[in-house]
Design an enzyme around this catalytic site. Sequence first.
Site, PDB file in Angstrom:
ATOM      1  CG  ASP A  46       1.151  -4.148   6.013  1.00  0.00           C
ATOM      2  OD1 ASP A  46       0.828  -4.666   7.084  1.00  0.00           O
ATOM      3  OD2 ASP A  46       1.184  -2.803   5.470  1.00  0.00           O
TER       4      ASP A  46
ATOM      5  CG  ASP B 251      -1.958   5.702  -0.054  1.00  0.00           C
ATOM      6  OD1 ASP B 251      -1.734   4.764   0.685  1.00  0.00           O
ATOM      7  OD2 ASP B 251      -2.731   5.676  -0.970  1.00  0.00           O
TER       8      ASP B 251
ATOM      9  CG  ASN C 246      -1.900   1.354   1.508  1.00  0.00           C
ATOM     10  OD1 ASN C 246      -2.431   1.736   0.683  1.00  0.00           O
ATOM     11  ND2 ASN C 246      -1.290   2.059   2.476  1.00  0.00           N
TER      12      ASN C 246
ATOM     13  CG  HIS D 241      -5.562   1.646   4.399  1.00  0.00           C
ATOM     14  ND1 HIS D 241      -6.300   2.578   4.826  1.00  0.00           N
ATOM     15  CD2 HIS D 241      -5.384   0.945   5.433  1.00  0.00           C
ATOM     16  CE1 HIS D 241      -6.622   2.553   6.245  1.00  0.00           C
ATOM     17  NE2 HIS D 241      -5.928   1.397   6.427  1.00  0.00           N
TER      18      HIS D 241
ATOM     19  CD  GLU E 108      -3.647  -5.013   8.456  1.00  0.00           C
ATOM     20  OE1 GLU E 108      -3.385  -4.445   7.681  1.00  0.00           O
ATOM     21  OE2 GLU E 108      -3.539  -4.810   9.906  1.00  0.00           O
TER      22      GLU E 108
HETATM   23  C1  LAG Z   1      -0.273  -2.692   9.010  1.00  0.00           C
HETATM   24  N1  LAG Z   1      -1.440  -3.244   8.523  1.00  0.00           N
HETATM   25  O1  LAG Z   1      -2.064  -2.803   7.858  1.00  0.00           O
HETATM   26  C2  LAG Z   1       0.725  -3.349   9.971  1.00  0.00           C
HETATM   27  O2  LAG Z   1      -0.005  -4.759  10.572  1.00  0.00           O
HETATM   28  C3  LAG Z   1       1.005  -2.604  11.081  1.00  0.00           C
HETATM   29  O3  LAG Z   1       1.918  -3.248  11.867  1.00  0.00           O
HETATM   30  C4  LAG Z   1       1.677  -1.335  10.383  1.00  0.00           C
HETATM   31  O4  LAG Z   1       1.930  -0.417  11.616  1.00  0.00           O
HETATM   32  C5  LAG Z   1       0.889  -0.730   9.525  1.00  0.00           C
HETATM   33  N2  LAG Z   1       0.081  -1.481   8.867  1.00  0.00           N
HETATM   34  C6  LAG Z   1       1.587  -0.036   8.402  1.00  0.00           C
HETATM   35  O5  LAG Z   1       2.377  -1.184   7.504  1.00  0.00           O
HETATM   36  C7  LAG Z   1       3.275  -0.652  12.063  1.00  0.00           C
HETATM   37  C8  LAG Z   1       3.467   0.309  13.471  1.00  0.00           C
HETATM   38  C9  LAG Z   1       3.188   1.523  13.133  1.00  0.00           C
HETATM   39  C10 LAG Z   1       4.490   2.194  12.400  1.00  0.00           C
HETATM   40  C11 LAG Z   1       4.125   1.545  10.961  1.00  0.00           C
HETATM   41  C12 LAG Z   1       5.129   1.794   9.902  1.00  0.00           C
HETATM   42  O6  LAG Z   1       2.143  -0.450  14.124  1.00  0.00           O
HETATM   43  O7  LAG Z   1       3.499   2.336  14.598  1.00  0.00           O
HETATM   44  O8  LAG Z   1       4.434   3.688  12.168  1.00  0.00           O
HETATM   45  O9  LAG Z   1       4.215   0.099  11.163  1.00  0.00           O
HETATM   46  O10 LAG Z   1       6.460   1.618  10.338  1.00  0.00           O
HETATM   47  C13 LAG Z   1       5.496   4.212  12.584  1.00  0.00           C
HETATM   48  C14 LAG Z   1       5.208   5.141  13.814  1.00  0.00           C
HETATM   49  C15 LAG Z   1       4.242   6.329  13.406  1.00  0.00           C
HETATM   50  C16 LAG Z   1       4.554   6.884  12.272  1.00  0.00           C
HETATM   51  C17 LAG Z   1       5.113   5.984  10.945  1.00  0.00           C
HETATM   52  C18 LAG Z   1       5.515   6.613   9.952  1.00  0.00           C
HETATM   53  O11 LAG Z   1       4.810   4.363  14.840  1.00  0.00           O
HETATM   54  O12 LAG Z   1       4.163   7.089  14.393  1.00  0.00           O
HETATM   55  O13 LAG Z   1       3.697   7.920  11.651  1.00  0.00           O
HETATM   56  O14 LAG Z   1       6.022   4.977  11.371  1.00  0.00           O
HETATM   57  O15 LAG Z   1       6.690   7.609  10.063  1.00  0.00           O
HETATM   58 CA    CA Z   2      -3.790   3.297  -0.365  1.00  0.00          CA
END
Ligand code: LAG
Ligand code: CA
Length: 520
Positions: free
Chosen positions: A242, A212, A147, A246, A273
């Site tokens: 994943d 995106d 995505n 979206h 997902e």
């Molecule tokens: C998913 N499924 O739709 C994944 O299962 C999930 O684990 C992913 O989030 C998300 N979608 C994007 O692929 C994980 C973390 C997030 C993390 C993201 C990107 O749960 O916390 O976001 O992966 O690495 C992190 C920061 C955010 C920030 C983002 C971009 O926590 O605060 O906005 O990075 O910089």
């Molecule tokens: Ca999208």
Amino acid sequence: MYTSLARRLHRGAARHTALAAATVLAAGFAITGSASGGTPREHSARTDVPGVTVNLFEWNWNSVGAECTNVLGPAGFKGVQVAPPQDSLKRTSLGDGSATVLHPWWEVYQPVDYALTSRMGSEAQFKAMVSACRAAGVRVYVDAVINHMTGQGSTSYGGRTYTHFSYPGVYDASNFHHQGTGPDQCPTATGGIDDFNNKHQVFKCELLGLADLDTSSPQVQNTLADYLNTLIGYGVSGFRVDAAKHVGQSDLDAIYALLHRTKDHVKPYWALEVFGGAPGILSPQAFTTSGNVLGLDDVKQIRDAFKSYQKDHVGSLATLEVFGAGSGLTPSAKTLSFVTNHDTERNGDALNYKDGARYLLANEWLLADGYGHPQVFSGFNWNTADDSPPSDANGIIADADCSNGQWTCTHRNPGILGMVGWHNDVGTAARSNFWTDGDNVIAFSKGHRGWAAFNNGAAAQTVTVQTGLAQGSYCDVTISKAAGGQCTNGATPVHVNADGTATVLVGAFSAVALDRQNKL
Ligand code: LAG
Ligand code: CA
């Protein structure tokens, strides 16, 4: 093509018994042993169907390969899901994003390019892992991040340099959705998703600030399909997609149509997902025409049943008499089911390894119930939601070690291993003889093949019930096996009377499970 297949399977399931349909499928999808593949049979457009799988979350490739050979194949696991293998963000400092550690586990969800150079190992190690797993009879399913690209950072594990909308040699700014009012733009002021019930925003705005991809463009679709087809060429059998919610159904279908057949000559498994909560076309149900969906609502119902002792959770094991389509979940045949995954183990939606015996019992129950295509989650121990898996200072993940206290190794628990065998032995036999004390003890049969009981209370319980089994002495597969006329591990056999009844002691937070293969 997949959609019409899905419709055919659906109609078929209505006409035949589940057992007959599953027998046909199982015959069609046996791994032949010739892992090198061959000429695809053009008349077969069926998809792959997983048996019991394990998600070895962020295990490195060498460790996954060894586990396939030494544990998963022998135990009867039919597949393993592995973490996103593409090159990703490698953070170089604290302070960008909210993470408290330099290399949080989620670096891998920010792709930079599709070379297989990752925290989990090299391309050569990935290929060797897939070969080892297939040789052990274990199919490999890859977590595909399609995505978006990154939301932070500037360098990758593979040594590439990038900016938010520029990934040299892969994508430039024209390949992304941008803030704006055009049909392929994101209309919100920030460029992020403000309203998760608005399909235009959900599909075309940034999730968590992650760039995106314009997945409606043929160029992006071809780039993604090339990546996934490379994996299929290495022997991968399917994908956990994943953030599929979206991408949206029409872009998912367009990408899927470009995918090759697997080494088993079938179209790849495609598990989407899709978090619940949004209406209509955004609901998990609405994605079942495009593929299987992840059981993200099932984890909440399981949590509520097994955590009934907590005052903010309602439910009991007795509530599990109705579980599946009847309790509002997506149809069993369309669902990749689990007690938790890497997101829900951290966000409170699900039980997790910290729940100890209840968590193991829930996994044993799901394998017995048989809802969906059950997957056991096995990750690493953590204290904060960002924690890195065990790794070196550069983020390279260490070999998984089930004895150093850093990896949960849930899938190696003897009770779970026993229930994987039980699940395989009972096949798709229908549930019968459901019994409950009305609270936290339940028992049921699967045809005349197996019987199991679950006690989610702190006191052992003795139940006298109909097991549906033939008269004889059986070994409880959660602690033993039948071997040489005895139950291993010194376990006491369970006696089933001539009329199929038995009186069985079920320990606190324990299961007892009997099947025909473990009759003395
Ligand atoms: C998913 N499924 O739709 C994944 O299962 C999930 O684990 C992913 O989030 C998300 N979608 C994007 O692929 C994980 C973390 C997030 C993390 C993201 C990107 O749960 O916390 O976001 O992966 O690495 C992190 C920061 C955010 C920030 C983002 C971009 O926590 O605060 O906005 O990075 O910089
Ligand atoms: Ca999208």
